[in-house]
Design an enzyme around this catalytic site. Structure first.
Site, PDB file in Angstrom:
ATOM      1  N   LYS A  22      64.798 -52.308  24.242  1.00 62.83           N
ATOM      2  CA  LYS A  22      63.410 -52.349  24.754  1.00 62.83           C
ATOM      3  C   LYS A  22      63.191 -51.271  25.809  1.00 62.83           C
ATOM      4  O   LYS A  22      62.227 -50.526  25.756  1.00 62.83           O
ATOM      5  CB  LYS A  22      63.142 -53.730  25.351  1.00 62.83           C
ATOM      6  CG  LYS A  22      61.998 -53.812  26.323  1.00 62.83           C
ATOM      7  CD  LYS A  22      61.914 -55.215  26.915  1.00 62.83           C
ATOM      8  CE  LYS A  22      60.987 -55.321  28.103  1.00 62.83           C
ATOM      9  NZ  LYS A  22      61.481 -54.675  29.323  1.00 62.83           N
ATOM     10  N   ASN A  23      64.122 -51.198  26.764  1.00 64.00           N
ATOM     11  CA  ASN A  23      63.900 -50.293  27.890  1.00 64.00           C
ATOM     12  C   ASN A  23      64.115 -48.826  27.536  1.00 64.00           C
ATOM     13  O   ASN A  23      63.779 -47.942  28.322  1.00 64.00           O
ATOM     14  CB  ASN A  23      64.793 -50.683  29.075  1.00 64.00           C
ATOM     15  CG  ASN A  23      64.321 -51.975  29.724  1.00 64.00           C
ATOM     16  OD1 ASN A  23      63.278 -52.513  29.345  1.00 64.00           O
ATOM     17  ND2 ASN A  23      65.077 -52.474  30.689  1.00 64.00           N
ATOM     18  N   ARG A  92      54.527 -53.551  32.180  1.00 65.41           N
ATOM     19  CA  ARG A  92      54.860 -52.615  33.244  1.00 65.41           C
ATOM     20  C   ARG A  92      54.901 -51.173  32.724  1.00 65.41           C
ATOM     21  O   ARG A  92      54.488 -50.233  33.390  1.00 65.41           O
ATOM     22  CB  ARG A  92      56.230 -53.026  33.805  1.00 65.41           C
ATOM     23  CG  ARG A  92      56.859 -52.085  34.762  1.00 65.41           C
ATOM     24  CD  ARG A  92      56.318 -52.242  36.145  1.00 65.41           C
ATOM     25  NE  ARG A  92      56.964 -51.328  37.080  1.00 65.41           N
ATOM     26  CZ  ARG A  92      56.518 -51.098  38.292  1.00 65.41           C
ATOM     27  NH1 ARG A  92      55.446 -51.702  38.742  1.00 65.41           N
ATOM     28  NH2 ARG A  92      57.159 -50.261  39.091  1.00 65.41           N
ATOM     29  N   CYS A 116      56.398 -58.746  34.044  1.00 65.32           N
ATOM     30  CA  CYS A 116      56.877 -60.020  34.578  1.00 65.32           C
ATOM     31  C   CYS A 116      56.665 -60.091  36.089  1.00 65.32           C
ATOM     32  O   CYS A 116      56.773 -59.078  36.789  1.00 65.32           O
ATOM     33  CB  CYS A 116      58.366 -60.177  34.279  1.00 65.32           C
ATOM     34  SG  CYS A 116      58.699 -60.623  32.580  1.00 65.32           S
ATOM     35  N   ARG A 121      56.490 -55.050  42.519  1.00 68.53           N
ATOM     36  CA  ARG A 121      56.516 -53.950  41.574  1.00 68.53           C
ATOM     37  C   ARG A 121      55.487 -52.849  41.846  1.00 68.53           C
ATOM     38  O   ARG A 121      54.601 -52.580  41.029  1.00 68.53           O
ATOM     39  CB  ARG A 121      56.396 -54.477  40.136  1.00 68.53           C
ATOM     40  CG  ARG A 121      57.373 -55.584  39.841  1.00 68.53           C
ATOM     41  CD  ARG A 121      57.490 -55.885  38.375  1.00 68.53           C
ATOM     42  NE  ARG A 121      58.450 -55.033  37.720  1.00 68.53           N
ATOM     43  CZ  ARG A 121      58.838 -55.176  36.456  1.00 68.53           C
ATOM     44  NH1 ARG A 121      58.348 -56.129  35.733  1.00 68.53           N
ATOM     45  NH2 ARG A 121      59.720 -54.362  35.930  1.00 68.53           N
ATOM     46  N   PRO A 122      55.580 -52.197  43.008  1.00 69.24           N
ATOM     47  CA  PRO A 122      54.642 -51.108  43.299  1.00 69.24           C
ATOM     48  C   PRO A 122      54.889 -49.891  42.402  1.00 69.24           C
ATOM     49  O   PRO A 122      55.922 -49.813  41.721  1.00 69.24           O
ATOM     50  CB  PRO A 122      54.939 -50.773  44.760  1.00 69.24           C
ATOM     51  CG  PRO A 122      56.306 -51.277  45.026  1.00 69.24           C
ATOM     52  CD  PRO A 122      56.560 -52.400  44.078  1.00 69.24           C
ATOM     53  N   ILE A 123      53.955 -48.951  42.414  1.00 72.05           N
ATOM     54  CA  ILE A 123      54.113 -47.734  41.593  1.00 72.05           C
ATOM     55  C   ILE A 123      54.005 -46.474  42.466  1.00 72.05           C
ATOM     56  O   ILE A 123      53.732 -45.394  41.974  1.00 72.05           O
ATOM     57  CB  ILE A 123      53.079 -47.677  40.437  1.00 72.05           C
ATOM     58  CG1 ILE A 123      51.667 -47.948  40.979  1.00 72.05           C
ATOM     59  CG2 ILE A 123      53.441 -48.638  39.330  1.00 72.05           C
ATOM     60  CD1 ILE A 123      50.574 -47.631  39.964  1.00 72.05           C
ATOM     61  N   ASP A 124      54.220 -46.659  43.774  1.00 68.09           N
ATOM     62  CA  ASP A 124      54.071 -45.522  44.695  1.00 68.09           C
ATOM     63  C   ASP A 124      55.001 -44.352  44.359  1.00 68.09           C
ATOM     64  O   ASP A 124      54.611 -43.187  44.476  1.00 68.09           O
ATOM     65  CB  ASP A 124      54.306 -45.986  46.149  1.00 68.09           C
ATOM     66  CG  ASP A 124      55.637 -46.712  46.317  1.00 68.09           C
ATOM     67  OD1 ASP A 124      56.009 -47.489  45.416  1.00 68.09           O
ATOM     68  OD2 ASP A 124      56.323 -46.483  47.327  1.00 68.09           O
ATOM     69  N   LEU A 125      56.213 -44.660  43.901  1.00 65.09           N
ATOM     70  CA  LEU A 125      57.157 -43.569  43.613  1.00 65.09           C
ATOM     71  C   LEU A 125      56.665 -42.725  42.436  1.00 65.09           C
ATOM     72  O   LEU A 125      56.791 -41.501  42.433  1.00 65.09           O
ATOM     73  CB  LEU A 125      58.561 -44.122  43.326  1.00 65.09           C
ATOM     74  CG  LEU A 125      59.166 -45.020  44.412  1.00 65.09           C
ATOM     75  CD1 LEU A 125      60.556 -45.491  44.025  1.00 65.09           C
ATOM     76  CD2 LEU A 125      59.228 -44.274  45.744  1.00 65.09           C
ATOM     77  N   ASP A 305      68.644 -57.252  35.319  1.00 67.42           N
ATOM     78  CA  ASP A 305      68.164 -57.907  34.093  1.00 67.42           C
ATOM     79  C   ASP A 305      69.179 -58.912  33.536  1.00 67.42           C
ATOM     80  O   ASP A 305      68.880 -59.610  32.563  1.00 67.42           O
ATOM     81  CB  ASP A 305      67.852 -56.852  33.021  1.00 67.42           C
ATOM     82  CG  ASP A 305      66.549 -56.123  33.310  1.00 67.42           C
ATOM     83  OD1 ASP A 305      65.832 -56.533  34.232  1.00 67.42           O
ATOM     84  OD2 ASP A 305      66.262 -55.130  32.611  1.00 67.42           O
ATOM     85  N   ARG A 397      58.923 -61.007  24.598  1.00 70.74           N
ATOM     86  CA  ARG A 397      58.614 -59.672  25.112  1.00 70.74           C
ATOM     87  C   ARG A 397      59.825 -58.751  25.004  1.00 70.74           C
ATOM     88  O   ARG A 397      59.672 -57.522  25.019  1.00 70.74           O
ATOM     89  CB  ARG A 397      58.171 -59.748  26.581  1.00 70.74           C
ATOM     90  CG  ARG A 397      56.814 -60.393  26.744  1.00 70.74           C
ATOM     91  CD  ARG A 397      56.258 -60.140  28.101  1.00 70.74           C
ATOM     92  NE  ARG A 397      56.518 -58.788  28.519  1.00 70.74           N
ATOM     93  CZ  ARG A 397      56.698 -58.396  29.766  1.00 70.74           C
ATOM     94  NH1 ARG A 397      56.644 -59.269  30.736  1.00 70.74           N
ATOM     95  NH2 ARG A 397      56.925 -57.139  30.053  1.00 70.74           N
TER      96      ARG A 397
END
Ligand code: UD1
Length: 419
Positions: A22-23, A92, A116, A121-125, A305, A397
């Site tokens: 998946k990843n 995500r 999930c 889970r920020p997205i600043d990076l 995980d 998922r």
């Protein structure tokens, strides 16, 4: 809502081929958008997150042919204005579309990604890196509005080796002017698979799998056929299910080096692990031992995980184990459900202290996230009597057909319609 019904007590036994990752599949699907042509993928798992991604890609104008054995993507014509918002908030990985589409289309508006609820889970990076590469980004309440005349290669140092941010930068850098360097890059095997895919497509990426990755932009891309790597998290889940049920299984399709940290723990718990070249065999005959502290870490450390699944297995081990969760702050949601089954787990901040009990007892429990759901299935397999794991949709998922796989290994599990 559908649920899993499990009758525990059966040791897992047999051999299984592991589904595609998946990843790895999700960033590779996003990266396929970089090429004005055709990509054929083998081993793309048929899971909910991939279905969401396919829906989004179709809304952009991709022609996608989905067969059991392959996925054919024609991304010759794309229009970011047609991007469907329906699935963006469900996963995500929709954030990876940013790196791909900004290069192809020059501008786009994205909803904030979902996924999930295992942390904030920020997205600043992601956003800071893309801004440094010349993408103009405006963050609104519900959406991210992006535009760029030309993405430029830059030297970017990530403050944390984020998997998603590393992937987004790599993808954006493929169509950028000049060279991009990523320092403190994530080293996960899925990053290597993404780079391998893009290099076969014609791009020029060096250092994937190390903490410094270099990408030369604007190489000419061409049609390819590519096989996605096996899913090391699914493999780890099944190995732990075998460990917890005192089983003996062989898994095919993943490499031992991708699971080294987990396999060391399995050995410490008393399992016998064998590397048989193209497969891994795990044999668990006795009640497991607790292990010294476990710390989840970026690769090559213990994968976050697999943390919930480890918690299930350790809940009946002899003695006490402490797990420290260092990646996602809200990843102990499953402990309470395991408690219903008789586990003794105390949570304090990012630490879970697990005191092994002799047996778990089957009962109705509720999955709250993808890997937590898999952990509850493992607990159900280990427990005495029947368990119902509600909210099977979380598990779907990431697991193509967990019932079929586990049944093949002798488990007594089926999908039922819950409340
Ligand atoms: C990916 C995996 C997920 C895995 C995780 C860590 C996919 C589709 N998902 O998620 O299964 O659990 O790696 O191995 O590949 N962070 C920030 N700002 C950012 C990005 C991340 O603070 O912009 C933080 C996160 O909140 C988290 C940590 O960094 O605490 C790790 O996140 P990251 O490595 O980015 O994970 P994902 O790519 O979301």
């Amino acid at each position: 809502m559908a649920a899993f019904k499990i009758t525990g007590g059966e040791p897992l036994a047999g051999c299984i081929e592991i589904q595609g990752s998946k990843n790895a599949a999700l960033p590779i699907l996003a990266a396929a958008l970089l090429h004005r042509g055709v990509t054929i993928l083998y081993g793309c798992p048929n899971i909910l997150d991939v279905q969401y991604m396919i829906k989004i890609m179709r809304s952009l104008g991709c022609e996608i042919e989905q067969e059991i054995s392959y996925l054919k993507i024609d991304a010759s014509e794309l229009n970011a204005e047609h991007l469907s918002r329906e699935c963006l908030g469900k996963m995500r990985s929709s954030i990876l579309l940013l790196g791909a589409l900004i290069g192809r289309c020059g501008s786009l508006t994205l909803d904030y990604p979902g996924g999930c609820t295992i942390g904030s889970r920020p997205i600043d990076l992601h956003l800071n890196a893309l801004k440094a590469m010349g993408v103009h980004i405006q963050e609104k309440e519900e959406q991210i509005v992006c535009s760029s005349n030309q993405i430029c290669g830059k030297r970017i140092r990530l403050p944390y080796p984020s998997v998603g941010a590393t992937e987004n930068i790599i993808i954006a850098a493929v169509l950028a002017e000049g060279v991009t360097w990523i320092d403190n890059a994530a080293k996960e095997p899925e990053i290597i698979d993404l780079a391998r895919f893009l290099n076969q497509m014609g791009s020029c990426i060096h250092g994937a799998g190390t903490d410094c990755i270099g990408i030369l932009g604007k190489c000419s891309l061409h049609d390819i056929e590519y096989s996605i790597m096996g899913d090391r998290i699914v493999a780890g889940t099944y190995l732990l299910a075998a460990a917890g049920t005192r089983g003996n299984i062989e898994i095919k399709g993943v490499q031992i080096k991708e699971l080294q940290a987990l396999l060391h723990i399995c050995e410490e718990m008393g399992c016998r692990v064998q590397n048989c070249g193209t497969s891994i065999v795990l044999d668990s005959k006795h009640r497991l031992f607790s292990v010294k502290d476990i710390h989840t870490q970026p690769f090559p450390g213990v994968a976050t995980d697999l943390q919930s699944q480890l918690m299930s297995v350790l809940s009946t081990a002899r003695g006490e184990t402490t797990i420290y969760e260092h990646v996602f702050e809200n990843r102990f949601q499953t402990a309470e459900e395991l408690g219903r089954m008789g586990a003794d787990i105390q949570i304090k901040n990012n630490r879970a202290v697990i005191r092994g009990v002799k047996k778990l007892k089957g009962c109705p429990v509720c999955a709250k996230d993808l890997r937590g759901g898999a952990a509850l299935i493992i607990a159900g397999l280990m427990a005495e009597g029947d368990s119902i794991v509600e909210n099977s949709i979380f598990v779907e998922r990431g697991y193509q057909d967990i019932c079929k796989d586990l049944k093949q290994l002798g488990a007594n599990i089926k999908v039922i319609n819950g409340d």
